[in-house]
Design a protein around this motif. Structure first.
Motif, short mmCIF file in Angstrom:
data_model
loop_
_atom_site.label_atom_id
_atom_site.label_comp_id
_atom_site.label_asym_id
_atom_site.label_seq_id
_atom_site.Cartn_x
_atom_site.Cartn_y
_atom_site.Cartn_z
N ARG A 297 0.81 -1.20 0.00
CA ARG A 297 0.00 0.00 0.00
C ARG A 297 0.85 1.27 0.00
N ASP A 298 1.95 1.25 0.74
CA ASP A 298 2.77 2.45 0.83
C ASP A 298 3.54 2.73 -0.46
N SER A 299 3.83 1.65 -1.19
CA SER A 299 4.63 1.83 -2.41
C SER A 299 3.79 1.99 -3.67
N LEU A 300 2.49 1.80 -3.57
CA LEU A 300 1.62 1.91 -4.74
C LEU A 300 1.06 3.31 -4.84
N SER A 301 0.92 3.72 -6.08
CA SER A 301 0.32 5.04 -6.32
C SER A 301 -1.19 4.95 -6.15
N PRO A 302 -1.84 6.08 -5.98
CA PRO A 302 -3.31 6.04 -5.86
C PRO A 302 -3.97 5.39 -7.06
N GLU A 303 -3.43 5.59 -8.27
CA GLU A 303 -4.02 4.97 -9.46
C GLU A 303 -3.90 3.44 -9.37
N GLN A 304 -2.73 2.94 -8.94
CA GLN A 304 -2.55 1.48 -8.82
C GLN A 304 -3.45 0.90 -7.73
N GLN A 305 -3.58 1.62 -6.63
CA GLN A 305 -4.45 1.13 -5.58
C GLN A 305 -5.91 1.07 -6.07
#
Length: 495
Positions: A297-305
Motif C-alpha cells: 500500500r505504501d509503495s503503490l500510487s493512488p491509481e494502482q491502488q
C-alpha cells in the motif's frame, strides 16, 4: 418353505380332499341305504298280500290264528330276514314272529302304512321298527281279512334284525374293505394330481419370486432371465402373467431411475468440481489483489491502488453473480420457483428487453435490432421468467459478438407457437458442443473466459421447460449462433 404358497395350497387341498371323502362317504351311505330300501320294497311290495293268500290266513272272513302261528314259525326258520307282525286297526301289535324279548314297541304308526296303501309306487316308505323306538325300515303291508273289511294289518318288516346282523358283518368284511381301499386310492390320486397341478400353476410364480429376489439383491443375471421369462409368457393372459408384466414395467422404471440417478450423481460430482473451480478462481484473485494492496500500500500510487480495488470488486461481483445463479438453478430444479402464466404482448416485451440492453450494446459497438412480425397476438407465459431467459441470451450474444456487428431479436409465429430468435455474428458454437450447451456448468473449448460458469443457459432451459415451452440452438450458415425460444399463444391454449 412351510410358509410358501405351494405348501399352503397343498395343505388346503389335503383338507379339502378329506372333507370331500367324508361327505362322499356320508352321502353314499345314506343314498345306498335308501336305494336298497326302495329296491327291497319294490321287490316285496306284494309280500304281505301273498302271505295272506298263500297261507290261507283268512277263513270265512276271519283270521285263522293257527295258520298265522304256523306262518310265524315257518318264516322264522326259512327266511329270518323278514319279521311278520299282526296289527289291529289302530296299529297295536297283536302277535309277531320275532323274539318277544327284543320287541320294544307295543304299537306302530299307521301313517306310513296308509301312505303305502294309497300309493304303492311311493318308494321308499319307511315304517316303525317294533324292535327300536327310533329306527324305521322298509315294509310290506296288507289289510286283513280284506280291504273292504279291515280288522287289522299284516305288517312285514323286510329287513329284520337278522338281516341287519348279516349286513353289519358284510360291512366289516372284504367288500367294505375293498370299498374303503377304492375310496382311499381315489382320494390319494386326487391329492397327488392336485399337487401336480398346483406345482404347474405355481411354478411360474415361484420363478418370478426368485427373479424379484435376485433383482432386489442387484444380480445382473436376473435382468436377462426376466426378459426371457417375459418373452416365453408374452401370449398368456392369466394373473401370473399380468404380475410378470407389472414386474417388467416396475423393473424398467427402477433401472431407468437408477440410470438417471447415476447420471445425476455424475453431473452432481462434475457440478461440484466445476463450481469449486469457478468459486476458487475469483476468490483467489480477490485474495491476491487484497493481500498485494495491504503489503504494498505504501509503495503503490493512488491509481494502482484504485486499479487493484476495481479488480477485486469485479471478482466479488462475478462471485456474487455465480452464487445467485446457483441458488436460482437449485430453486428451479427443486420446483420451489414456479411460473405464474399470464397473457402478455410479445412485441412489447421484446422492445423493453432491447431497450434495457441498449447501453451495454452501445458500449461494445454492437447494434441491437428487433425484426419480424410485431403484430403477433398475446402469448401465455410467465413474463418475469421469459424476460430472464431473454436477458441471458442477449448477454451471451453481446459477449461473443464482434464490434460493429448486429444482434437481432426476431419475432415469428405459426398457428400455435410464438418463436423469438436471438442471433449474433460471433464465431458460433462447435458442433461437438451443441448438444451440451444447456448443461449446467458445461464449458466448451471456446469458452475460455475466466469465471464463466455456464449456468445461464441451463437456467433458461429449465425456465422454458417449466412454462411448457422450449429452447433450441443452431449455428447460422453465414456465421454466428441463433437461440430460439417458443411459447404457446393464448388462443392456442384456449382451444
Amino acid at each position: 418353505m412351510l410358509n410358501s404358497l405351494y405348501t399352503r395350497l397343498a395343505a388346503g387341498l389335503f383338507v379339502l380332499m378329506v372333507a370331500v371323502g367324508l361327505v362322499y362317504t356320508f352321502i353314499s351311505t345314506v343314498s345306498l341305504r335308501e336305494y336298497y330300501a326302495s329296491v327291497n320294497q319294490e321287490l316285496n311290495r306284494n309280500l304281505a298280500r301273498d302271505l295272506v293268500s298263500d297261507r290261507n290266513l283268512v277263513d270265512e272272513g276271519r283270521i285263522d290264528q293257527t295258520a298265522l302261528k304256523e306262518l310265524f314259525a315257518l318264516y322264522m326258520t326259512i327266511n329270518p330276514s323278514i319279521e311278520i307282525y299282526l296289527l289291529d286297526p289302530d296299529g297295536k301289535i297283536l302277535s309277531y314272529s320275532a323274539d318277544p324279548e327284543k320287541i320294544k314297541r307295543n304299537r306302530v304308526s299307521l301313517d306310513p302304512i296308509r301312505n303305502l296303501l294309497v300309493d304303492e309306487t311311493a318308494y321308499p316308505v319307511l315304517g316303525d321298527d317294533p324292535r327300536s323306538h327310533e329306527r324305521q325300515k322298509a315294509f310290506s303291508v296288507t289289510p286283513v281279512p280284506s280291504a273292504d273289511n279291515i280288522q287289522g294289518y299284516l305288517y312285514v318288516v323286510l329287513r329284520g334284525e337278522e338281516y341287519d346282523s348279516v349286513e353289519m358283518m358284510a360291512r366289516e368284511g372284504h367288500f367294505i374293505g375293498m370299498s374303503a381301499w377304492a375310496v382311499a386310492f381315489s382320494l390319494l390320486f386326487g391329492l397327488v394330481a392336485g399337487l401336480a397341478v398346483f406345482r404347474l400353476l405355481t411354478r411360474r410364480l415361484t420363478r418370478l419370486t426368485r427373479l424379484v429376489e435376485q433383482f432386489e439383491q442387484g444380480d445382473p443375471s436376473a435382468w436377462a432371465a426376466r426378459a426371457r421369462w417375459a418373452d416365453e409368457r408374452g401370449r398368456s393372459r392369466d394373473e401370473v402373467d399380468y404380475l410378470g408384466v407389472a414386474f417388467d414395467r416396475m423393473a424398467d422404471r427402477i433401472v431407468s431411475q437408477i440410470e438417471q440417478l447415476q447420471e445425476k450423481d455424475t453431473l452432481r460430482r462434475r457440478l461440484i468440481a466445476q463450481v469449486s473451480h469457478d468459486l476458487r478462481t475469483p476468490l483467489a484473485s480477490m485474495q491476491g489483489y487484497v493481500e498485494s494492496l495491504r503489503m504494498k500500500r505504501d509503495s503503490l500510487s493512488p491509481e494502482q491502488q484504485g486499479r487493484f480495488l476495481d479488480v477485486a470488486l469485479d471478482e466479488s461481483r462475478r462471485l456474487s453473480h455465480l452464487v445467485d445463479e446457483l441458488f436460482e438453478l437449485a430453486a428451479l430444479e427443486a420446483r420451489e420457483k414456479r411460473p405464474q402464466p399470464e397473457p402478455f404482448t410479445p412485441a412489447e416485451l421484446i422492445h423493453d428487453v432491447a431497450q434495457k440492453h441498449g447501453p451495454e450494446a452501445a458500449r461494445k459497438g454492437v447494434e441491437l435490432r428487433v425484426t419480424g412480425n410485431l403484430g403477433l397476438p398475446m402469448v401465455l407465459g410467465d413474463l418475469g421468467m421469459t424476460e430472464r431467459v431473454l436477458d441471458n441470451l442477449i448477454r451471451n450474444a453481446l459477449r461473443y459478438s464482434p464490434e460493429h456487428s448486429d444482434v437481432v431479436l426476431d419475432l415469428a409465429g405459426d398457428e400455435r407457437w410464438l418463436t423469438v430468435t436471438v442471433r449474433d455474428a460471433g464465431p458460433g458454437i462447435r458442433e461437438a458442443d451443441l448438444p451440451h450447451v444447456f448443461d449446467a456448468l458445461y464449458r466448451g473449448e471456446q469458452r475460455d473466459e475466466p469465471g464463466h460458469a455456464g449456468l445461464g443457459l441451463a437456467i433458461a432451459k429449465r425456465i422454458m421447460d417449466l412454462q411448457g415451452g422450449d429452447i433450441r440452438v443452431r449455428n447460422e450458415a453465414e456465421g454466428g449462433a441463433a437461440f430460439a425460444i417458443r411459447l404457446p399463444f393464448q388462443s392456442a391454449m384456449a382451444d
